[in-house]
Design a protein around this motif. Structure first.
Motif, PDB file in Angstrom:
ATOM      1  N   ASP A  61       0.814  -1.221   0.000  1.00  0.00           N
ATOM      2  CA  ASP A  61       0.000   0.000   0.000  1.00  0.00           C
ATOM      3  C   ASP A  61       0.850   1.275   0.000  1.00  0.00           C
ATOM      4  N   GLY A  62       2.173   1.131   0.080  1.00  0.00           N
ATOM      5  CA  GLY A  62       3.054   2.277   0.005  1.00  0.00           C
ATOM      6  C   GLY A  62       3.095   3.147   1.250  1.00  0.00           C
ATOM      7  N   ARG A  63       2.504   2.675   2.329  1.00  0.00           N
ATOM      8  CA  ARG A  63       2.487   3.456   3.573  1.00  0.00           C
ATOM      9  C   ARG A  63       3.696   3.059   4.428  1.00  0.00           C
ATOM     10  N   VAL A  64       4.477   4.033   4.833  1.00  0.00           N
ATOM     11  CA  VAL A  64       5.727   3.783   5.551  1.00  0.00           C
ATOM     12  C   VAL A  64       5.454   3.665   7.041  1.00  0.00           C
ATOM     13  N   GLU A  65       5.766   2.522   7.618  1.00  0.00           N
ATOM     14  CA  GLU A  65       5.549   2.316   9.045  1.00  0.00           C
ATOM     15  C   GLU A  65       6.526   3.176   9.847  1.00  0.00           C
ATOM     16  N   THR A  66       5.989   3.921  10.781  1.00  0.00           N
ATOM     17  CA  THR A  66       6.769   4.934  11.496  1.00  0.00           C
ATOM     18  C   THR A  66       7.929   4.350  12.293  1.00  0.00           C
ATOM     19  N   LEU A  67       7.645   3.423  13.188  1.00  0.00           N
ATOM     20  CA  LEU A  67       8.678   2.946  14.114  1.00  0.00           C
ATOM     21  C   LEU A  67       9.834   2.249  13.401  1.00  0.00           C
ATOM     22  N   PRO A  68       9.582   1.276  12.521  1.00  0.00           N
ATOM     23  CA  PRO A  68      10.713   0.626  11.841  1.00  0.00           C
ATOM     24  C   PRO A  68      11.555   1.612  11.032  1.00  0.00           C
ATOM     25  N   PHE A  69      10.903   2.593  10.406  1.00  0.00           N
ATOM     26  CA  PHE A  69      11.641   3.577   9.623  1.00  0.00           C
ATOM     27  C   PHE A  69      12.531   4.421  10.518  1.00  0.00           C
ATOM     28  N   LEU A  70      11.980   4.966  11.584  1.00  0.00           N
ATOM     29  CA  LEU A  70      12.755   5.843  12.457  1.00  0.00           C
ATOM     30  C   LEU A  70      13.878   5.088  13.164  1.00  0.00           C
ATOM     31  N   GLU A  71      13.625   3.846  13.545  1.00  0.00           N
ATOM     32  CA  GLU A  71      14.673   3.054  14.191  1.00  0.00           C
ATOM     33  C   GLU A  71      15.821   2.772  13.230  1.00  0.00           C
ATOM     34  N   ALA A  72      15.505   2.512  11.969  1.00  0.00           N
ATOM     35  CA  ALA A  72      16.553   2.258  10.979  1.00  0.00           C
ATOM     36  C   ALA A  72      17.344   3.524  10.675  1.00  0.00           C
TER      37      ALA A  72
ATOM     38  N   LYS B 284       0.726   4.956  13.365  1.00  0.00           N
ATOM     39  CA  LYS B 284       1.439   3.764  12.897  1.00  0.00           C
ATOM     40  C   LYS B 284       2.275   4.050  11.665  1.00  0.00           C
ATOM     41  N   THR B 285       1.801   4.934  10.780  1.00  0.00           N
ATOM     42  CA  THR B 285       2.542   5.248   9.565  1.00  0.00           C
ATOM     43  C   THR B 285       2.896   6.739   9.518  1.00  0.00           C
ATOM     44  N   LEU B 286       3.876   7.064   8.690  1.00  0.00           N
ATOM     45  CA  LEU B 286       4.234   8.474   8.517  1.00  0.00           C
ATOM     46  C   LEU B 286       3.069   9.253   7.914  1.00  0.00           C
ATOM     47  N   GLN B 287       2.305   8.599   7.065  1.00  0.00           N
ATOM     48  CA  GLN B 287       1.127   9.244   6.476  1.00  0.00           C
ATOM     49  C   GLN B 287       0.139   9.653   7.563  1.00  0.00           C
ATOM     50  N   ASP B 288      -0.013   8.823   8.586  1.00  0.00           N
ATOM     51  CA  ASP B 288      -0.908   9.149   9.698  1.00  0.00           C
ATOM     52  C   ASP B 288      -0.450  10.423  10.398  1.00  0.00           C
ATOM     53  N   ILE B 289       0.855  10.558  10.595  1.00  0.00           N
ATOM     54  CA  ILE B 289       1.392  11.735  11.277  1.00  0.00           C
ATOM     55  C   ILE B 289       1.082  12.999  10.489  1.00  0.00           C
ATOM     56  N   LEU B 290       1.349  12.977   9.186  1.00  0.00           N
ATOM     57  CA  LEU B 290       1.109  14.166   8.377  1.00  0.00           C
ATOM     58  C   LEU B 290      -0.367  14.528   8.338  1.00  0.00           C
ATOM     59  N   GLN B 291      -1.226  13.527   8.214  1.00  0.00           N
ATOM     60  CA  GLN B 291      -2.653  13.792   8.122  1.00  0.00           C
ATOM     61  C   GLN B 291      -3.197  14.407   9.409  1.00  0.00           C
ATOM     62  N   VAL B 292      -2.796  13.857  10.556  1.00  0.00           N
ATOM     63  CA  VAL B 292      -3.267  14.378  11.837  1.00  0.00           C
ATOM     64  C   VAL B 292      -2.726  15.783  12.069  1.00  0.00           C
ATOM     65  N   GLU B 293      -1.449  16.000  11.759  1.00  0.00           N
ATOM     66  CA  GLU B 293      -0.875  17.331  11.965  1.00  0.00           C
ATOM     67  C   GLU B 293      -1.496  18.367  11.023  1.00  0.00           C
ATOM     68  N   LYS B 294      -1.846  17.947   9.831  1.00  0.00           N
ATOM     69  CA  LYS B 294      -2.514  18.867   8.900  1.00  0.00           C
ATOM     70  C   LYS B 294      -3.828  19.357   9.492  1.00  0.00           C
ATOM     71  N   GLU B 295      -4.590  18.453  10.081  1.00  0.00           N
ATOM     72  CA  GLU B 295      -5.868  18.817  10.688  1.00  0.00           C
ATOM     73  C   GLU B 295      -5.671  19.603  11.983  1.00  0.00           C
ATOM     74  N   LEU B 296      -4.598  19.299  12.709  1.00  0.00           N
ATOM     75  CA  LEU B 296      -4.360  19.916  14.006  1.00  0.00           C
ATOM     76  C   LEU B 296      -3.840  21.352  13.894  1.00  0.00           C
ATOM     77  N   HIS B 297      -2.898  21.577  12.969  1.00  0.00           N
ATOM     78  CA  HIS B 297      -2.195  22.862  12.919  1.00  0.00           C
ATOM     79  C   HIS B 297      -2.790  23.864  11.932  1.00  0.00           C
ATOM     80  N   GLY B 298      -3.699  23.423  11.092  1.00  0.00           N
ATOM     81  CA  GLY B 298      -4.358  24.352  10.181  1.00  0.00           C
ATOM     82  C   GLY B 298      -3.402  25.086   9.272  1.00  0.00           C
ATOM     83  N   SER B 299      -3.493  26.418   9.240  1.00  0.00           N
ATOM     84  CA  SER B 299      -2.709  27.213   8.292  1.00  0.00           C
ATOM     85  C   SER B 299      -1.215  27.212   8.605  1.00  0.00           C
ATOM     86  N   ALA B 300      -0.825  26.820   9.829  1.00  0.00           N
ATOM     87  CA  ALA B 300       0.600  26.754  10.180  1.00  0.00           C
ATOM     88  C   ALA B 300       1.281  25.532   9.555  1.00  0.00           C
ATOM     89  N   TRP B 301       0.491  24.555   9.186  1.00  0.00           N
ATOM     90  CA  TRP B 301       1.013  23.337   8.569  1.00  0.00           C
ATOM     91  C   TRP B 301       1.312  23.612   7.096  1.00  0.00           C
TER      92      TRP B 301
END
Length: 210
Positions: free
Chosen positions: A15-26, A69-86
Motif C-alpha cells: 500500500d506504500g504506507r511507511v511504518e513509522t517505528l521501523p523507519f525511524l529506528e533504521a 502507525k505510519t508516517l502518512q498518519d502523522i502528516l494527516q493528523v498534523e494537517k488537521e491539528l495545525h491548520g494554516s501553520a502546517w
C-alpha cells in the motif's frame, strides 16, 4: 557494509504506507555516516540535523503508537491539528528535512555504486558529492551554505578511505563494498520515494531556503 547494513530497513508494503517505528529506528543508525565524510564544519551540522529531525516524529509516534502507525498518519493528523501553520511545523517539518538529508546520502552512495567519477582523479568523490548536493539540498540552501559546501568538497576523503570507514576499518575488496552499497540503496530508495510522493500528494513540500 558494517555501518550501512547493521540495521535493515523494513521493505515498503504494497500500500506504500511507511511504518513509522521501523523507519525511524533504521534511520537512527545512519547519522555516523556523515563522520565518514570528514569536514566536521560542514557535515557535523548535517549529521546533527538528521539525528535531530528523528526526534519530533518519534515523540509523536510514542504519544499514540496505534494512531501514528505510519508516517502518512502523522502528516494527516498534523494537517488537521495545525491548520494554516502546517506544514511548516511539528513532525511534518522535521520529516521534510530528514528526507532531504537521507536523499543526499542515497544519491551520493548511488553515484559511487554506479561508478560515476572524475576520470582524471578516480579515487576522489567530489563528482558524487556535487551531484548529491545538487539533487537533494542545494535549492534549499542560501548563498552562505552553498559556498560552505562548495569549499568542503576539496576536503572530502578518498573513495578508498570512505569505503574503509563504512566497513568500520576492515580491509574489504572494493567490489564487495560497492555491492553492499548497492544493496543498501536498493532497500532504502523505494521507502524514500514513497515519502517524497506523500509530501507531493499532500502539498506538504516547502521551498524556503535555510
Amino acid at each position: 557494509m558494517a555501518l550501512l547494513l547493521e540495521h535493515e530497513f523494513r521493505p515498503l508494503p504494497p500500500d506504500g504506507r511507511v511504518e513509522t517505528l521501523p523507519f525511524l529506528e533504521a534511520v537512527a543508525h545512519l547519522p555516523p555516516f556523515f563522520d565518514c565524510l570528514g569536514t566536521p564544519i560542514v557535515y557535523s551540522p548535517v549529521k546533527a540535523d538528521l539525528a535531530g529531525n528523528i526526534k519530533p516524529p518519534r515523540a509523536v509516534y510514542d504519544s499514540d503508537p496505534a494512531k501514528f502507525k505510519t508516517l502518512q498518519d502523522i502528516l494527516q493528523v498534523e494537517k488537521e491539528l495545525h491548520g494554516s501553520a502546517w506544514p511548516k511545523t511539528g513532525a511534518t517539518l522535521a520529516l521534510m528535512w530528514l528526507k532531504r538529508g537521507l536523499k543526499f546520502m542515497l544519491v551520493l552512495l548511488q553515484s559511487i555504486s554506479d561508478g560515476e567519477r572524475d576520470e582524471e582523479h578516480p579515487n576522489l568523490i567530489r563528482v558524487n558529492a556535487l551531484k548529491a548536493y545538487e539533487v537533494a539540498l542545494k535549492k534549499y540552501h542560501g548563498w552562505m551554505l552553498q559556498k560552505l559546501f562548495m569549499g568542503s568538497i576539496y576536503a572530502l576523503p578518498y573513495k578508498s578511505d570512505l569505503l574503509k570507514a563504512l566497513e568500520k576499518g576492515k580491509d574489504v575488496k572494493e567490489e564487495e563494498s560497492i555491492e553492499k552499497i548497492h544493496q543498501f540503496v536498493s532497500r532504502v530508495s523505494p521507502i524514500l520515494d514513497a515519502i517524497y510522493e506523500m509530501y507531493a500528494a499532500m502539498n506538504a513540500e516547502l521551498s524556503y531556503k535555510a
